[in-house]
Scaffold this active site. Structure first.
Site, short mmCIF file in Angstrom:
data_model
loop_
_atom_site.label_atom_id
_atom_site.label_comp_id
_atom_site.label_asym_id
_atom_site.label_seq_id
_atom_site.Cartn_x
_atom_site.Cartn_y
_atom_site.Cartn_z
N LYS A 40 46.09 37.54 26.26
CA LYS A 40 45.45 36.79 25.20
C LYS A 40 43.97 37.18 25.10
O LYS A 40 43.34 37.01 24.06
CB LYS A 40 45.51 35.29 25.52
N GLY A 41 43.41 37.67 26.20
CA GLY A 41 41.96 37.83 26.30
C GLY A 41 41.32 38.69 25.24
O GLY A 41 40.17 38.48 24.87
N ASP A 97 40.36 43.24 26.73
CA ASP A 97 39.06 42.58 26.92
C ASP A 97 38.25 43.25 28.02
O ASP A 97 37.07 43.54 27.87
CB ASP A 97 39.23 41.08 27.20
N ASP A 100 39.52 45.78 35.07
CA ASP A 100 39.03 45.31 36.36
C ASP A 100 39.58 46.28 37.43
O ASP A 100 39.02 47.35 37.64
CB ASP A 100 39.53 43.87 36.51
N LYS A 128 34.57 47.00 34.50
CA LYS A 128 33.98 46.69 35.81
C LYS A 128 34.35 47.80 36.78
O LYS A 128 35.28 47.66 37.58
CB LYS A 128 34.64 45.41 36.36
N PHE A 149 32.20 37.32 37.59
CA PHE A 149 33.28 36.77 36.77
C PHE A 149 32.74 36.34 35.41
O PHE A 149 31.89 35.48 35.30
CB PHE A 149 34.00 35.62 37.47
N ASP A 156 38.77 34.24 29.80
CA ASP A 156 38.95 32.87 30.31
C ASP A 156 38.78 32.78 31.82
O ASP A 156 38.82 33.78 32.54
CB ASP A 156 40.35 32.37 29.97
N ARG A 162 37.48 30.50 26.45
CA ARG A 162 37.76 31.60 25.52
C ARG A 162 36.99 31.45 24.21
O ARG A 162 36.71 32.42 23.53
CB ARG A 162 39.26 31.64 25.20
P1 IMP Z 1 43.26 44.52 35.93
O1 IMP Z 1 44.72 44.72 35.81
O2 IMP Z 1 42.84 44.16 37.33
O3 IMP Z 1 42.42 45.61 35.36
O4 IMP Z 1 42.98 43.16 35.19
C1 IMP Z 1 42.59 43.05 33.94
C2 IMP Z 1 42.76 41.61 33.51
O5 IMP Z 1 42.19 40.67 34.46
C3 IMP Z 1 42.00 41.42 32.23
O6 IMP Z 1 42.81 41.65 31.12
C4 IMP Z 1 41.55 39.98 32.32
O7 IMP Z 1 42.53 39.15 31.76
C5 IMP Z 1 41.45 39.69 33.80
N1 IMP Z 1 40.03 39.72 34.25
C6 IMP Z 1 39.45 40.64 35.04
N2 IMP Z 1 38.15 40.39 35.24
C7 IMP Z 1 37.88 39.27 34.54
C8 IMP Z 1 36.68 38.50 34.33
O8 IMP Z 1 35.57 38.77 34.81
N3 IMP Z 1 36.82 37.39 33.53
C9 IMP Z 1 37.99 37.04 32.95
N4 IMP Z 1 39.14 37.73 33.11
C10 IMP Z 1 39.08 38.84 33.90
MG MG Z 2 43.59 40.27 29.79
#
Ligand code: IMP
Ligand code: MG
Length: 175
Positions: A40-41, A97, A100, A128, A149, A156, A162
């Site tokens: 959703k982000g 969005d 990470d 990040k 964060f 969110d 959001r």
């Molecule tokens: P990844 O699979 O670890 O790259 O995660 C990505 C997902 O984690 C993103 O789509 C976000 O939904 C969530 N996420 C990672 N960091 C943050 C943050 O700082 N704030 C909010 N959501 C985050």
């Molecule tokens: Mg996301």
């Protein structure tokens, strides 16, 4: 509400979205693109990016959650919503969005290529890099951010924040 320290203003966000829109429009000017919002982000960024384009893309939506974090690279994606368009032979641009660990986008990209997409690129509003666990890079990044964060502009914390039109650092969780 927790404590939120402003990080990116609406004006700063708009400036970054405008330049991403220009670059993407230029790169895809001769190639039809399927713009896919990772729910959703990314929903707020997606709507802004779409209106910053000068090309006319097809759009679609998907929602996944990822499991297996920290357990090597053998985790799995669970689809809550699949793309409804036919993706075979399509040039997909995934709109997210934030990247990470990279887990979600790494597996999503593999999955869409396996299902027959002609190409799959990634546009993430925030990146990040300090947290990356899998070797994946976004082709388009709005901004690199530190390991904090972040909330707002679609992002969110436990489904809250959001709605904020700016991006902030969550410094204190609700008790
Ligand atoms: P990844 O699979 O670890 O790259 O995660 C990505 C997902 O984690 C993103 O789509 C976000 O939904 C969530 N996420 C990672 N960091 C943050 C943050 O700082 N704030 C909010 N959501 C985050
Ligand atoms: Mg996301």
């Amino acid at each position: 509400m927790g404590n939120i320290k402003p990080y990116l203003s609406q004006e700063q966000i708009a400036g970054r979205v405008a330049s991403l829109g220009k670059q993407i429009s230029l790169d895809y000017r001769h190639k039809p693109v399927l713009l896919v919002c990772v729910l959703k982000g990314a929903v707020v960024f997606f709507a802004d990016l779409l209106r910053a384009l000068t090309i006319d893309p097809q759009i679609d939506f998907l929602q996944v959650s990822s499991y297996g974090m920290g357990t090597e690279s053998c985790g799995k994606l669970t689809f809550h919503k699949e793309i409804s368009a036919d993706i075979i032979g399509k040039h997909i641009l995934l709109v997210e969005d934030i990247i990470d660990t990279g887990f979600t986008l790494y597996h999503l990209k593999q999955d869409l290529l396996n299902k027959g997409a002609a190409s799959c690129k990634i546009c993430a509003f925030l990146d990040k890099p300090a947290r990356r666990k899998l070797d994946i890079k976004a082709d388009y990044v709005g901004m690199e951010v530190p390991d904090e964060f972040l909330v707002g502009y679609g992002l969110d914390a436990g489904e809250q924040y959001r709605f904020l039109p700016y991006i902030g650092i969550l410094t204190q969780q609700d008790s």
